[in-house]
Design an enzyme around this catalytic site. Sequence first.
Site, mmCIF file in Angstrom:
data_model
loop_
_atom_site.group_PDB
_atom_site.id
_atom_site.type_symbol
_atom_site.label_atom_id
_atom_site.label_comp_id
_atom_site.label_asym_id
_atom_site.label_seq_id
_atom_site.Cartn_x
_atom_site.Cartn_y
_atom_site.Cartn_z
ATOM 1 N N ILE A 32 0.820 -1.225 0.000
ATOM 2 C CA ILE A 32 0.000 0.000 0.000
ATOM 3 C C ILE A 32 0.853 1.274 0.000
ATOM 4 O O ILE A 32 0.321 2.367 -0.092
ATOM 5 C CB ILE A 32 -1.000 0.037 1.182
ATOM 6 N N HIS A 100 8.896 -11.336 4.371
ATOM 7 C CA HIS A 100 8.212 -11.002 3.118
ATOM 8 C C HIS A 100 9.230 -10.759 2.018
ATOM 9 O O HIS A 100 10.321 -10.230 2.269
ATOM 10 C CB HIS A 100 7.306 -9.775 3.266
#
Length: 138
Positions: A32, A100
Amino acid sequence: MTQDCIFCRIVAGEVPSFTIAEDAHSLAFMDINPANTGHVLVVPKEHAANIFEVSPSALAATASTAQRVAKAVQEVVAPAGLNLLQANGPGAAQSVQHFHLHVLPRRFGDDLPMNWPLRPGDRDAIAALAERLKAALA
Ligand code: AMP
C-alpha cells in the site's frame, strides 16, 4: 498466527488487503506504499519474523508464489526491470517483522535507495492494478 502482526492479520483476513495470489502456504498482496507501480509483497502464511526463522518449506512456497507474481507484474506493468528484495533487521530497514519478499518493478532513473521512505499510494490505482494482476494470474 501472531495477533499483533499486521501480515498475520492480513493472512487471516482480519485486515483488508489487495490480495492477488495465494497457495496453501503463501499469500501475495499489493504493497500500500508502493515504491513503484506494481509493488507486491509475498509472505508465508505461517508467522516467521525473518530469513533466520522461516522454515525451508514456507520459504520455498513464498519463492514459488513470488516467481508467479513476478511474471504477472512483468506482463501487466512491463517494467524496465524487477528486483526481488527482502529485509532482515533494523539495519536493513525491515519495518514489518513477518518475513516477506518484495516484488519490486524498476524504472530507469528511479534512483530507488535500498532504504526507501514509505509513501502511501493511491488506493484506487492500487486496486485497479490488483484486478489486472489477478486476471493475469488466473
Ligand atoms: P520492509 O520495510 O522491508 O519490512 O517492508 C514492509 C512493507 O510492508 C513496506 O513496503 C510497507 O509499505 C508494507 N506494508 C505495511 N503495512 C501494509 C499493509 N497493511 N498492506 C500492504 N502493505 C503493507
